[in-house]
Enzyme design. Structure first.
Site, PDB file in Angstrom:
ATOM      1  N   HIS A   1      -3.389  -5.602   1.144  1.00 44.83           N
ATOM      2  CA  HIS A   1      -2.947  -5.885   2.484  1.00 44.83           C
ATOM      3  C   HIS A   1      -2.926  -7.481   2.597  1.00 44.83           C
ATOM      4  CE1 HIS A   1      -2.151  -1.783   3.835  1.00 44.83           C
ATOM      5  NE2 HIS A   1      -3.429  -1.573   3.051  1.00 44.83           N
TER       6      HIS A   1
ATOM      7  N   GLU B   1      -0.959  -8.917   4.718  1.00 42.33           N
ATOM      8  CA  GLU B   1      -0.575  -8.993   6.017  1.00 42.33           C
ATOM      9  C   GLU B   1      -1.664  -8.911   6.846  1.00 42.33           C
ATOM     10  OE1 GLU B   1      -0.476  -4.597   5.498  1.00 42.33           O
ATOM     11  OE2 GLU B   1      -0.524  -6.418   4.240  1.00 42.33           O
TER      12      GLU B   1
ATOM     13  N   CYS C   1       0.862  -1.128  -0.095  1.00 40.43           N
ATOM     14  CA  CYS C   1       0.032  -0.116  -0.080  1.00 40.43           C
ATOM     15  C   CYS C   1       0.622   1.286  -0.051  1.00 40.43           C
ATOM     16  CB  CYS C   1      -1.033   0.177   1.289  1.00 40.43           C
ATOM     17  SG  CYS C   1      -2.434   1.206   1.092  1.00 40.43           S
TER      18      CYS C   1
END
Length: 239
Positions: free
Chosen positions: A202, A204, A96
């Site tokens: 994302h 993660e 991002c």
């Protein structure tokens, strides 16, 4: 097997530092989170790391454009060290805002612009790893990846996406609806060597099952983003 030393680069306004650190830790890394100021003062933090992640968020409040100030800080303070790190082949990932930093630093091709419809997007998407990708981060991944997005400047632009594809630099495409108007549905790209990856979504934020919105129904567990981070840590361990 000893943990791989990893460095998560953060800045004022980044907000996914700990999320990225958790993903690296689950993949087998020993993580340090540090501001660029700290790395400038202690260059051994970067020199001793085997892989680097640039966290998402709104670094420097997106002043002068998303990622611009952090990219200037990165390259003016530790640019030589970062360029050497990339040139050594060690893995680097920017997610991002981190992706925006990497493109503005010219460590990745292309650029990120405002979403085509002019609105901030926050939703889950499905990513398709590309078979022809040279990226070490997507190596061997044959399942779509589910993960959220949260960005207002996520539209990837490049004058010649076909050349990127031929070079194996398109790592991920949106399999679900393209949420931002990115050219050729590109969600993530790598450098020519394949050790640097940038992506807007994302992964993660989907590294354990309970993070999926449908986890109580057992959905999505085969589509974790953790595989990306395991690939990065494994590649770093081999170097």
């Amino acid at each position: 097997m000893s943990d791989v030393p990893a460095l998560v680069l953060a800045g004022p306004g980044t907000n996914r530092d700990r999320d990225l650190a958790l993903a690296f830790e689950l993949a087998g890394a020993d993580v340090t989170v540090a501001l660029i100021d700290e790395v400038a003062d202690r260059p051994e933090l970067l020199r001793d790391a085997r892989l680097v992640g640039l966290a998402g968020g709104f670094s420097y409040g997106d002043s002068l454009g998303a990622g611009r100030m952090m990219a200037l800080d990165l390259m003016s303070r530790v640019g030589d060290e970062m360029t050497e790190f990339v040139g050594s082949g060690r893995p680097v990932i920017g997610i991002c805002n981190g992706f925006q930093v990497l493109t503005r630093s010219k460590l990745l091709p292309g650029a990120l612009g405002h979403n085509v419809h002019g609105r901030f997007e926050c939703r889950w998407v499905v990513l398709e790893p590309q078979r022809k990708s040279r990226s070490l981060w997507t190596r061997g991944l044959d399942q779509p990846i589910h993960c959220p997005i949260a960005h207002g400047e996520g539209r990837y632009v490049h004058p010649d996406p076909d050349t990127l594809a031929d070079a194996g630099q398109i790592a991920l495409r949106y399999r679900s609806t393209n949420p931002n108007g990115s050219v050729a549905d590109i969600a993530g790209v790598s450098n020519a060597a394949g050790n640097v990856l940038g992506l807007m979504p994302h992964p993660e934020n989907f590294v354990v099952g309970r993070q999926h919105p449908h986890h109580l129904r057992g959905a999505g567990l085969e589509h974790l983003g953790l595989g990306l981070f395991r690939n990065g840590v494994d590649a770093a361990r081999e170097m």
